[in-house]
Each structure stands twice: as structure tokens, then as C-alpha cells.
Scaffold this active site. Structure first.
Site, PDB file in Angstrom:
ATOM      1  N   GLY A 113      28.926  77.767 -21.678  1.00 40.39           N
ATOM      2  CA  GLY A 113      30.446  77.742 -21.668  1.00 40.39           C
ATOM      3  C   GLY A 113      30.919  79.115 -21.127  1.00 40.39           C
ATOM      4  N   ASN A 114      32.365  79.297 -21.427  1.00 38.24           N
ATOM      5  CA  ASN A 114      33.141  80.587 -21.286  1.00 38.24           C
ATOM      6  C   ASN A 114      34.273  80.521 -22.337  1.00 38.24           C
ATOM      7  OD1 ASN A 114      35.625  79.659 -19.944  1.00 38.24           O
ATOM      8  ND2 ASN A 114      34.065  78.898 -18.229  1.00 38.24           N
ATOM      9  N   ARG A 115      35.000  81.894 -22.480  1.00 33.78           N
ATOM     10  CA  ARG A 115      35.869  81.958 -23.264  1.00 33.78           C
ATOM     11  C   ARG A 115      37.274  81.540 -23.022  1.00 33.78           C
ATOM     12  NH1 ARG A 115      35.413  87.706 -25.349  1.00 33.78           N
ATOM     13  NH2 ARG A 115      36.920  86.856 -26.856  1.00 33.78           N
ATOM     14  N   SER A 116      37.512  80.688 -21.972  1.00 35.31           N
ATOM     15  CA  SER A 116      38.902  80.475 -21.482  1.00 35.31           C
ATOM     16  C   SER A 116      39.337  79.338 -22.596  1.00 35.31           C
ATOM     17  CB  SER A 116      38.806  79.884 -20.099  1.00 35.31           C
ATOM     18  OG  SER A 116      39.902  79.545 -19.590  1.00 35.31           O
ATOM     19  N   ALA A 137      38.685  78.401 -15.460  1.00 33.09           N
ATOM     20  CA  ALA A 137      37.219  79.314 -15.477  1.00 33.09           C
ATOM     21  C   ALA A 137      36.043  78.368 -15.027  1.00 33.09           C
ATOM     22  CB  ALA A 137      37.060  80.033 -16.525  1.00 33.09           C
TER      23      ALA A 137
END
Ligand code: CTP
Length: 471
Positions: A240-243, A320
Site C-alpha cells: 500500500g501507500n501512505r495516502s 495514489a
């Protein structure tokens, strides 16, 4: 927009105050682009609209882009009691009237100060540049020619002559507004060698405080993606990502308040969503996001043949999207072993795919069919760390109209923060560097640009239809 103000570099009009007078011709919509070109040259631009110009273009578009309240009323005072058109007349380095109608030329030639544009020209000692636009017979009429001659010879105004071509009157002839670069060049030449008349900001026209936004997106369908996708490794783990989705949700909220119908496609967001006012679709992976996005935009996910009608006016791709996804996600939770190699495969670039469909291009970029109608406004985001140099390339590679770039490594600008410092790039090469602002204000500044682009699109479409009808 405001390249020089934002970047601190000098254009040919750096430090100049340019008053842009717009009168009631169908070419009034081109004044928006002229304003952009003038600000890109470093000018501080203040706009005056004649009463008939306001019937073609609303003051809000010009106010948002110029950052000054727009002068429309001769008898209305500024909030501080000063007379707006006199402040402009006394402080502008140059007044450019574009487009100038036959009526306006007649009024000006006779000193009839019945609107703010004529009044400012009468009251100024600054050079005046006039770019007429009208029907060909009106332009040829001896009355118009005499008025133009008087403006040029007796008043010393610079006339940027209209060009030949198809006209809104469904005829062909000389009367089209001159090319915008020629008008900008005439403005630059008019001030060359002159000192800046008024560099004290307090004596210039006031800056707009954050303009109250009108319901300028009524009847528009705005699709916003927010959050960050998660690509499963197994049923428990993901890439995943931090958005958090704060920026995308702020855009959806702002669009709703401006009257738009909003579809919000939310990927794993960490903030509350306007579920009662927007159509909210929740997704997890890039694959799900793609399916929901194509459905919301064109209504035919994966269908053979290409859609011709866009079901949306605006796409803001704030999500994102993972660039890679595990090639073979495990069906069962993976146990701790000695270690493992994860094979990843790239995800499709969704924004580029939407832009290709919208513009009628195939996967190689060749035009294979007509672009979808109505032409949507496409907005991408680019989260970078450090330099924003790659952002302009992303804008052209993805074929979007606007690209919002930010440095997520900068304090107050990253994931999860309530503020953001962004640069808005446009397809014409403009760069608008905004200061650190609450995400909601960034959203509104972006939607100011979007609303203006939609107005331009509609006005250009109307002109094109009139021209088609005459052929
Ligand atoms: N985007 C997309 N599909 C992807 C990746 C990104 O639609 N598979 C969109 C994002 O939503 C954003 C824009 O493209 O609006 C730019 O995303 P960004 O991650 O900055 O760029 P990439 O194309 O992924 O390029 P890179 O990872 O090399 O920076």
C-alpha cells in the site's frame, strides 16, 4: 498562470500592472487565455468588464485568475471608498482592450464614458492597446474605420488589427480577434522604456481576498478519486501507500459546495466521506479502481468498441494508485518461511488510459476515432520527493489538462497533513505556484481553474457549432 509572481523570475511584463478591458463580443472568452499569457509574462493583471461582456463571461473566472476583484460597475466604490476605475487609470502601466466591439470603439472615439472600460481609458495617461473583434461588414463600415482612425491618430492608441477568417456571424471576412501572442507583443512594446507607474501595492487596485465561490459547477459531473490502493500479497497482507485521501475528499467537498454532482471513488481512505451528498464508491485495489472509474466515466467497462459520450465533465485523479501489484497473490495466508521473493507486475496507468479514451487515441497514441463529447477536463496529481522537474513531463505523457504537483517530503505538504503547497501546471505551459494553504483552499484554487476551463470549453464549442452551421 502568474509564472513570474510565483517563481520570482522576470517575464517581459515583470512588475507591470496591466488593465485588461473586455467588451461584449463572442471573443470575450479568449480574454481568459490572454489574461493567462499576460500573467505568464509576469504582469499583475486587473480586469474591467463592460456590462455586455459580463453576459459572455462571468466576473468570477477573471477574479479567480487575476486575484483582483473585477471592475464592472461605474458607480460602485471599492470597499475602502476609492473609485475603482480611477485607481486603475492612475496605476496601470498599460490598458489593453480585447476584444473591443464596434460599439465600444464608437463610444471611446466620442469620449462617452458609459462603462468602466471607456471611463478608465478616458482617465488614464497610460498607453492604450486596442484589439477589435466584430463582424466583417461592421469592421469595414466607414463609421468603424473613422473611429479606429481617431483612436489611433488623435488619441495615440495602438490598434492590433483583427484577422481574416470565419466569423461568429457565419460569414467569413476580416473581424476575428488578432492572435493572442500579437496582442501580448503589442502590450510589451507599449510599455517598453517606460518606468513602472505605481509599484506601491497599496496604491494599486486591491487584491481579492479569497473570492467567495459561486455555484459555478452546477450541472457538471465531477469524478474524484481519493486515497491509496492496496495490492494483496495474501488475504492478510498488502502493498500500500501512505495516502489518507484528505486532498481528494477536500476536492469532492469543494465541488459539492459549488453545485457539482460528484462521484467519489475512495480507495482505503482514512477520513469521513460526504456519503449523503455524493455518490461514493469504495474500492481496494488498482484493478477495482480501474473498473469503477471506467464505469463512472464511460459506462462501458471492458466493452468492445469505444465510447463516444463522456458521462463526466471533470476527472480529478487524486488517488495514489499502486504502480505494481503482486503477480500471483496467495489464496491463503503465507507462513513465515526462510524468506521469499515477491514477483510484481506493473499496473496500467489509469489516468493515461482515460485520457487516451477521451481523446480518441489507441494504445499507441494514434487517433483512431473522434474524441468523446463533451470534452472533459482531466486533472492529475504528481507526488514527488524533492524536485518537481518531472511534473511537466507527466502532464504531457498522461495528456491531462492540469497537473497538481507537490513535494510530499516538504514539511506541512505530505500525506495526512491538513495543508499542502502545490504547483498547478497546465497544458499551455503555465505554472501557478501556490503558497502553503489548507487542503480545502488548494481544492478551491484548483476548481477555480477547472470552472474556467469548462467555461472556455463551452464557449469554444458554441463558436465551433456556429461555424459548422455556416459551412
Ligand atoms: N496514476 C494512475 N495510474 C497509475 C499510477 C498513477 O492513474 N497506475 C495517476 C495518479 O492518480 C496521479 C498521476 O497518475 O494522478 C501521477 O501519479 P504518480 O504516482 O505521481 O506518477 P506515475 O505515473 O506513477 O509515475 P512515477 O511512479 O514514475 O512517479
Amino acid at each position: 498562470m502568474s509564472a513570474s509572481r510565483g517563481l520570482g523570475t522576470g517575464g517581459r511584463l515583470a512588475g507591470r500592472l496591466v488593465a485588461l478591458g473586455v467588451t461584449g463580443s463572442i471573443a470575450a472568452y479568449r480574454a481568459v487565455e490572454l489574461l493567462r499569457l499576460l500573467t505568464a509574462e509576469g504582469a499583475d493583471v486587473v480586469v474591467l468588464l463592460s456590462p455586455s461582456a459580463t453576459r459572455f463571461m462571468g466576473p468570477l473566472t477573471f477574479a479567480a485568475l487575476s486575484r483582483h476583484p473585477v471592475e464592472t460597475e461605474l458607480l460602485e466604490l471599492l470597499p475602502d471608498g476609492r473609485i475603482g476605475h480611477i485607481v486603475i487609470a492612475d496605476s496601470a502601466d498599460v490598458i489593453v482592450v480585447a476584444p473591443a466591439t464596434a460599439h465600444w470603439l464608437g463610444a471611446m472615439a466620442n469620449g462617452l464614458a458609459g462603462d468602466v472600460v471607456t471611463a478608465a481609458c478616458l482617465a488614464t495617461s497610460a498607453p492604450v492597446v486596442v484589439a477589435p473583434a466584430m463582424d466583417g461588414d461592421m469592421w469595414k463600415h466607414p463609421a468603424t474605420q473613422a473611429n479606429v482612425a481617431r483612436l489611433r491618430d488623435a488619441f495615440g492608441y495602438v490598434i492590433v488589427a483583427p484577422e481574416a477568417g470565419p466569423l461568429a456571424s457565419r460569414q467569413s471576412g476580416v473581424g476575428r480577434l488578432a492572435g493572442l501572442p500579437a496582442i501580448v507583443d503589442a502590450v510589451v512594446a507599449a510599455v517598453a522604456g517606460r518606468r513602472i507607474r505605481q509599484s506601491n501595492a497599496a496604491a494599486r487596485p486591491p487584491l481579492a481576498t479569497t473570492p467567495p465561490r459561486e455555484a459555478d459547477l452546477v450541472g457538471r459531473h465531477v469524478v474524484v478519486t481519493a486515497g491509496g490502493t492496496r495490492e494483496p500479497i495474501d488475504p492478510v497482507r498488502y502493498i500500500g501507500n501512505r495516502s489518507t485521501g484528505k486532498m481528494g475528499v477536500a476536492i469532492a467537498e469543494a465541488a459539492l459546495e459549488r453545485g457539482a454532482a460528484v462521484t467519489l471513488i475512495a480507495a482505503n481512505v482514512g477520513v469521513s466521506l460526504p456519503e449523503d451528498r455524493a455518490r461514493v464508491v469504495r474500492v481496494e485495489t488498482a484493478g477495482e479502481l480501474r473498473a469503477e472509474l471506467l464505469d463512472a466515466l464511460f459506462g462501458e467497462p471492458g466493452a468492445p468498441g469505444a465510447p463516444e459520450t463522456a458521462r463526466f465533465d471533470v476527472l480529478v485523479m487524486a488517488a495514489a494508485v499502486a504502480d505494481f501489484t503482486p503477480a500471483r497473490p496467495a489464496g491463503q495466508k503465507l507462513t513465515r518461511g526462510k524468506g521469499m521473493n515477491l514477483e510484481l507486475q506493473p499496473t496500467p496507468d489509469l489516468l493515461a488510459e482515460v485520457a487516451r479514451i477521451a481523446r480518441g487515441l489507441d494504445s499507441t497514441g494514434s487517433a483512431t476515432r473522434a474524441p468523446v463529447r463533451p470534452t472533459p477536463v482531466l486533472v492529475g496529481f504528481a507526488a514527488e520527493t524533492g524536485s518537481l522537474d518531472r511534473a511537466a513531463d507527466k502532464l504531457s505523457a498522461k495528456r491531462v489538462d492540469l497537473l497538481v504537483a507537490n513535494d510530499v517530503a516538504e514539511a506541512g505538504s505530505g500525506f495526512g497533513s491538513d495543508t499542502n503547497r502545490v504547483v498547478i501546471l497546465d497544458a499551455a505551459g503555465g505554472r501557478d505556484e501556490l503558497p502553503l494553504l489548507p487542503k480545502r483552499e488548494v481544492a478551491d484554487r484548483l476548481l477555480d481553474r477547472v470552472a474556467a476551463a469548462l467555461d472556455e470549453r463551452d464557449a469554444a464549442g458554441q463558436t465551433a457549432r456556429m461555424q459548422e452551421a455556416q459551412q
